[in-house]
Design a protein around this motif. Structure first.
Motif, mmCIF file in Angstrom:
data_model
loop_
_atom_site.group_PDB
_atom_site.id
_atom_site.type_symbol
_atom_site.label_atom_id
_atom_site.label_comp_id
_atom_site.label_asym_id
_atom_site.label_seq_id
_atom_site.Cartn_x
_atom_site.Cartn_y
_atom_site.Cartn_z
ATOM 1 N N THR A 121 0.821 -1.209 0.000
ATOM 2 C CA THR A 121 0.000 0.000 0.000
ATOM 3 C C THR A 121 0.858 1.263 0.000
ATOM 4 O O THR A 121 0.419 2.326 -0.437
ATOM 5 N N THR A 122 2.079 1.150 0.487
ATOM 6 C CA THR A 122 3.011 2.285 0.461
ATOM 7 C C THR A 122 4.415 1.732 0.398
ATOM 8 O O THR A 122 4.667 0.583 0.778
ATOM 9 N N ILE A 123 5.324 2.516 -0.111
ATOM 10 C CA ILE A 123 6.723 2.107 -0.178
ATOM 11 C C ILE A 123 7.599 3.327 0.063
ATOM 12 O O ILE A 123 7.292 4.433 -0.413
ATOM 13 N N THR A 124 8.658 3.137 0.847
ATOM 14 C CA THR A 124 9.554 4.246 1.186
ATOM 15 C C THR A 124 10.878 4.076 0.458
ATOM 16 O O THR A 124 11.518 3.029 0.541
ATOM 17 N N ILE A 125 11.269 5.121 -0.248
ATOM 18 C CA ILE A 125 12.544 5.147 -0.956
ATOM 19 C C ILE A 125 13.584 5.731 -0.002
ATOM 20 O O ILE A 125 13.406 6.842 0.500
ATOM 21 N N PRO A 126 14.674 5.011 0.274
ATOM 22 C CA PRO A 126 15.654 5.502 1.244
ATOM 23 C C PRO A 126 16.533 6.621 0.698
ATOM 24 O O PRO A 126 16.510 6.918 -0.504
ATOM 25 N N ASN A 127 17.325 7.210 1.592
ATOM 26 C CA ASN A 127 18.232 8.292 1.200
ATOM 27 C C ASN A 127 19.198 7.875 0.102
ATOM 28 O O ASN A 127 19.575 8.675 -0.753
ATOM 29 N N SER A 128 19.626 6.618 0.120
ATOM 30 C CA SER A 128 20.698 6.157 -0.764
ATOM 31 C C SER A 128 20.289 5.997 -2.217
ATOM 32 O O SER A 128 21.153 6.004 -3.101
ATOM 33 N N THR A 129 19.005 5.858 -2.504
ATOM 34 C CA THR A 129 18.557 5.523 -3.866
ATOM 35 C C THR A 129 18.667 6.719 -4.797
ATOM 36 O O THR A 129 18.132 7.784 -4.534
ATOM 37 N N ARG A 130 19.342 6.500 -5.925
ATOM 38 C CA ARG A 130 19.554 7.587 -6.889
ATOM 39 C C ARG A 130 19.084 7.220 -8.294
ATOM 40 O O ARG A 130 19.101 8.055 -9.188
ATOM 41 N N SER A 131 18.690 5.953 -8.515
ATOM 42 C CA SER A 131 18.203 5.554 -9.837
ATOM 43 C C SER A 131 17.075 4.546 -9.686
ATOM 44 O O SER A 131 17.255 3.467 -9.124
ATOM 45 N N ILE A 132 15.891 4.914 -10.190
ATOM 46 C CA ILE A 132 14.736 4.022 -10.224
ATOM 47 C C ILE A 132 14.345 3.873 -11.684
ATOM 48 O O ILE A 132 13.957 4.848 -12.342
ATOM 49 N N GLU A 133 14.466 2.657 -12.205
ATOM 50 C CA GLU A 133 14.208 2.439 -13.615
ATOM 51 C C GLU A 133 12.704 2.393 -13.903
ATOM 52 O O GLU A 133 11.895 2.142 -12.998
ATOM 53 N N PRO A 134 12.303 2.640 -15.161
ATOM 54 C CA PRO A 134 10.889 2.599 -15.531
ATOM 55 C C PRO A 134 10.252 1.260 -15.183
ATOM 56 O O PRO A 134 10.886 0.203 -15.257
ATOM 57 N N ASN A 135 8.983 1.319 -14.775
ATOM 58 C CA ASN A 135 8.189 0.124 -14.465
ATOM 59 C C ASN A 135 8.653 -0.629 -13.222
ATOM 60 O O ASN A 135 8.271 -1.783 -13.016
ATOM 61 N N ALA A 136 9.453 -0.001 -12.389
ATOM 62 C CA ALA A 136 9.936 -0.678 -11.173
ATOM 63 C C ALA A 136 8.778 -1.114 -10.284
ATOM 64 O O ALA A 136 8.876 -2.123 -9.581
ATOM 65 N N PHE A 137 7.664 -0.361 -10.310
ATOM 66 C CA PHE A 137 6.520 -0.654 -9.439
ATOM 67 C C PHE A 137 5.249 -0.900 -10.251
ATOM 68 O O PHE A 137 4.146 -0.705 -9.760
ATOM 69 N N ASP A 138 5.408 -1.356 -11.476
ATOM 70 C CA ASP A 138 4.252 -1.600 -12.341
ATOM 71 C C ASP A 138 3.376 -2.715 -11.767
ATOM 72 O O ASP A 138 3.875 -3.723 -11.249
ATOM 73 N N GLY A 139 2.071 -2.539 -11.836
ATOM 74 C CA GLY A 139 1.157 -3.576 -11.386
ATOM 75 C C GLY A 139 0.980 -3.669 -9.883
ATOM 76 O O GLY A 139 0.383 -4.627 -9.390
ATOM 77 N N CYS A 140 1.471 -2.680 -9.155
ATOM 78 C CA CYS A 140 1.252 -2.637 -7.699
ATOM 79 C C CYS A 140 -0.117 -2.006 -7.460
ATOM 80 O O CYS A 140 -0.228 -0.824 -7.106
ATOM 81 N N SER A 141 -1.160 -2.803 -7.657
ATOM 82 C CA SER A 141 -2.520 -2.277 -7.708
ATOM 83 C C SER A 141 -3.038 -1.773 -6.364
ATOM 84 O O SER A 141 -4.029 -1.051 -6.321
#
Length: 199
Positions: free
Chosen positions: A115-135
């Motif tokens: 239902t929710t997701i937290t991106i940490p301080n360290s993340t600098r690259s999130i590719e397309p469709n990383a969370f696709d279909g998380c309905s």
């Protein structure tokens, strides 16, 4: 009316594409989950680093999931590989360690229990469709010290607020912030229940 730019996939992909050189693959157990991981060297346009990439898990995680920050090699987990948690629909929450710099395409696709997701301080690259279909996903949260991303009204944006990176897959209506001038590739997930978008 503000001008919204729809980016071409080739341009987006080239900007975030990573080249990898792996050494070997190992298996480790943590909290009852078997991880496949690789220690490798990888780079993109601006950075070079080495560390561990998670490339597989079994069995499919259920309930709340805490991703380890390292394995036996002692190197930090810096990348969540493509499709690693794909279709883990019974995973209700995930904790991403503050070592992960890259979240690859479809890493969490089909995780309908989130239902929710937290991106940490360290993340600098999130590719397309990383969370696709998380309905079931209703919001993204980003740690305040992250220098690349931020969240606004649950949407995932670049730190400067000009690019819409990802929309949670469970939203039925979205108001795009006035700061946004570019919509990233696949920012709106496939199969989204969206019925209203305000630009």
């Amino acid at each position: 009316m503000r001008k919204i730019i729809l980016t071409a996939f080739a341009i987006f992909a080239s900007a975030f594409a990573l080249a990898f050189d792996y050494v070997d693959t190992w298996a480790s157990y943590c909290n009852g989950v078997r991880y496949l991981w690789q220690v490798g060297y990888w780079y993109d346009n601006d950075h070079e680093f080495d560390g561990e990439e998670i490339v597989g898990v079994s069995p499919s995680p259920t309930g709340a999931m805490t991703i380890p920050s390292s394995f036996e090699s002692g190197a930090s987990v810096r990348c969540i590989g493509s499709g690693v948690f794909s279709n883990c629909s019974l995973m209700s929450a995930v904790s991403i360690p503050n070592t992960v710099e890259v979240i690859r395409t479809q890493a969490f696709s089909g995780c309908s229990g989130l239902t929710t997701i937290t991106i940490p301080n360290s993340t600098r690259s999130i590719e397309p469709n990383a969370f696709d279909g998380c309905s079931g996903l209703l919001s993204f949260s980003v740690a305040s010290g992250n220098s690349t991303y931020k969240s606004s009204s649950g949407l995932l944006l670049t730190k400067d607020g000009t690019t819409l990176v990802a929309v949670p897959g469970g939203l039925s209506s979205v108001t795009i912030p006035t700061s946004v001038t570019m919509i990233g590739d696949f920012a709106f997930p496939e199969g989204s229940p969206l019925t209203s978008i305000v630009i």
